[in-house]
Write a protein that holds these residues in place. Structure first.
Motif, short mmCIF file in Angstrom:
data_model
loop_
_atom_site.label_atom_id
_atom_site.label_comp_id
_atom_site.label_asym_id
_atom_site.label_seq_id
_atom_site.Cartn_x
_atom_site.Cartn_y
_atom_site.Cartn_z
N SER A 81 -24.71 -93.81 48.35
CA SER A 81 -25.87 -93.30 47.61
C SER A 81 -25.42 -92.65 46.30
O SER A 81 -26.11 -92.75 45.28
CB SER A 81 -26.65 -92.30 48.46
N HIS A 82 -24.27 -92.01 46.32
CA HIS A 82 -23.73 -91.42 45.09
C HIS A 82 -23.35 -92.51 44.09
O HIS A 82 -23.56 -92.36 42.88
CB HIS A 82 -22.51 -90.55 45.41
N LEU A 83 -22.78 -93.59 44.59
CA LEU A 83 -22.37 -94.67 43.70
C LEU A 83 -23.58 -95.29 43.01
O LEU A 83 -23.51 -95.68 41.84
CB LEU A 83 -21.58 -95.73 44.48
N ALA A 84 -24.70 -95.37 43.72
CA ALA A 84 -25.94 -95.87 43.11
C ALA A 84 -26.41 -94.92 42.01
O ALA A 84 -26.92 -95.36 40.97
CB ALA A 84 -27.01 -96.03 44.18
N VAL A 85 -26.23 -93.62 42.25
CA VAL A 85 -26.61 -92.63 41.23
C VAL A 85 -25.70 -92.75 40.01
O VAL A 85 -26.16 -92.65 38.87
CB VAL A 85 -26.54 -91.21 41.82
N PHE A 86 -24.41 -92.98 40.25
CA PHE A 86 -23.47 -93.13 39.12
C PHE A 86 -23.88 -94.31 38.24
O PHE A 86 -23.83 -94.24 37.01
CB PHE A 86 -22.04 -93.34 39.62
N GLU A 87 -24.26 -95.40 38.90
CA GLU A 87 -24.69 -96.59 38.16
C GLU A 87 -25.90 -96.25 37.28
O GLU A 87 -25.95 -96.60 36.10
CB GLU A 87 -25.04 -97.71 39.13
N LEU A 135 -14.74 -95.57 42.94
CA LEU A 135 -14.83 -96.36 44.18
C LEU A 135 -15.53 -97.70 43.95
O LEU A 135 -16.43 -98.10 44.71
CB LEU A 135 -15.57 -95.56 45.26
N ALA A 136 -15.10 -98.39 42.91
CA ALA A 136 -15.79 -99.62 42.51
C ALA A 136 -15.70 -100.72 43.57
O ALA A 136 -16.68 -101.43 43.81
CB ALA A 136 -15.22 -100.13 41.18
N ASP A 137 -14.54 -100.88 44.20
CA ASP A 137 -14.42 -101.91 45.23
C ASP A 137 -15.30 -101.59 46.43
O ASP A 137 -15.89 -102.49 47.05
CB ASP A 137 -12.96 -102.05 45.67
N PHE A 138 -15.37 -100.33 46.78
CA PHE A 138 -16.24 -99.87 47.86
C PHE A 138 -17.69 -100.24 47.53
O PHE A 138 -18.42 -100.79 48.37
CB PHE A 138 -16.08 -98.35 47.99
N ALA A 139 -18.11 -99.93 46.30
CA ALA A 139 -19.48 -100.22 45.88
C ALA A 139 -19.77 -101.71 45.94
O ALA A 139 -20.84 -102.13 46.42
CB ALA A 139 -19.71 -99.69 44.47
N ASP A 140 -18.84 -102.53 45.47
CA ASP A 140 -19.03 -103.98 45.49
C ASP A 140 -19.15 -104.51 46.92
O ASP A 140 -20.00 -105.35 47.21
CB ASP A 140 -17.86 -104.68 44.79
N ALA A 141 -18.28 -104.03 47.78
CA ALA A 141 -18.28 -104.52 49.17
C ALA A 141 -19.62 -104.24 49.85
O ALA A 141 -20.17 -105.11 50.53
CB ALA A 141 -17.14 -103.86 49.95
N LEU A 142 -20.15 -103.04 49.64
CA LEU A 142 -21.42 -102.71 50.28
C LEU A 142 -22.58 -103.43 49.62
O LEU A 142 -23.53 -103.85 50.29
CB LEU A 142 -21.65 -101.19 50.26
N ALA A 143 -22.50 -103.61 48.30
CA ALA A 143 -23.58 -104.29 47.58
C ALA A 143 -23.73 -105.73 48.05
O ALA A 143 -24.85 -106.26 48.11
CB ALA A 143 -23.32 -104.25 46.08
N TYR A 144 -22.61 -106.36 48.40
CA TYR A 144 -22.64 -107.77 48.81
C TYR A 144 -22.46 -107.94 50.32
O TYR A 144 -22.15 -109.02 50.80
CB TYR A 144 -21.56 -108.54 48.05
N ASN A 145 -22.67 -106.83 51.06
CA ASN A 145 -22.60 -106.85 52.53
C ASN A 145 -21.27 -107.38 53.04
O ASN A 145 -21.22 -108.07 54.07
CB ASN A 145 -23.75 -107.67 53.11
N GLN A 146 -20.21 -107.05 52.34
CA GLN A 146 -18.87 -107.47 52.75
C GLN A 146 -18.17 -106.32 53.47
O GLN A 146 -17.15 -105.80 53.01
CB GLN A 146 -18.06 -107.93 51.53
N TYR A 147 -18.73 -105.91 54.59
CA TYR A 147 -18.14 -104.81 55.35
C TYR A 147 -18.59 -104.90 56.81
O TYR A 147 -19.57 -105.57 57.15
CB TYR A 147 -18.57 -103.46 54.77
#
Length: 227
Positions: A81-87, A135-147
């Motif tokens: 949720s924080h990463l979405a706020v950063f964006e 945490l860009a890789d973390f954000a990408d993984a969750l955005a594309y459901n790669q977790y």
């Protein structure tokens, strides 16, 4: 009292660098005061609510495995949720006309960071450190459901990609939660001073990134894991 948190300091230096290099421009299109106020309320209430829910789950004799999975998912969501706020924050303050290709509602945090780093002509070391900071890789993984969340309580990002696959413990997720809190606090403080006269800074981006990379082992491992 001066905030000496390295993630906080690094964020301020990066934001000051954005402003110094003429990339700052307020975009009312992306500004939503209610959104940020609601988020601040959510952030403040999460810790106490989270602990209370965990205690209640224990009271109902919930399986330990289920409690751990719930805790990991909750902490993962809190960080994300924080990463979405950063964006959203970066879209509010950046001049899209000065970034190659600009950006729109669909541009991800990772893509924005890449555009900024390229525009600033940062070297690869700085680019990787900034990706790690946010945490860009973390954000990408969750955005594309790669977790996925394993039964033993680990968050695994990119589970099917042996090169990018990372296993993150709940303790590391907690560290990440502290990291994103520090970044958000820096963004708020920077926003309060953007109209102030420029001040002499003793920190440079290279110095701060060097400090980030040379911190205690736990932070070093985190930067290596995410970068």
């Amino acid at each position: 009292m001066e905030n000496t948190n390295p993630n906080y300091r690094a964020t301020l230096v990066i934001l000051n660098d954005i402003e110094k290099n003429g990339l700052y421009h307020f975009n009312p299109k992306y500004h939503d005061e209610k959104f940020f106020l609601n988020f601040i309320g959510f952030q403040k209430g999460f810790s106490s609510s989270f602990s209370e829910v965990i205690r209640k789950l224990d009271d109902f004799d919930t399986k330990r495995e289920d409690v751990i999975i719930f805790a990991v998912y909750s902490m993962m969501s809190f960080v994300n949720s924080h990463l979405a706020v950063f964006e959203k924050f970066l879209k509010i303050i950046l001049d899209s006309t000065k970034l190659k290709g600009g950006f729109d509602e669909d541009t991800t945090l990772s893509q924005i960071l890449k555009k900024v780093c390229n525009k600033m002509q940062y070297n690869p070391k700085l680019k990787n450190a900034i990706r790690g900071l946010f945490l860009a890789d973390f954000a990408d993984a969750l955005a594309y459901n790669q977790y996925l969340i394993s039964k033993d309580g680990h968050l695994i990002i990119y589970p099917k990609d042996e090169e990018k696959k990372k296993q993150i413990s709940i303790d590391e997720l907690y560290d990440d939660s502290l990291q994103v809190r520090a970044i958000f606090n820096a963004m708020l403080d920077w926003s309060d001073t953007t109209d102030d006269p420029p001040k002499n800074k003793t920190d440079t981006l290279d110095d701060v990134v060097k400090n980030l990379i040379n911190q205690v082992n736990s932070l070093d491992r985190k930067l290596d894991r995410i970068s």
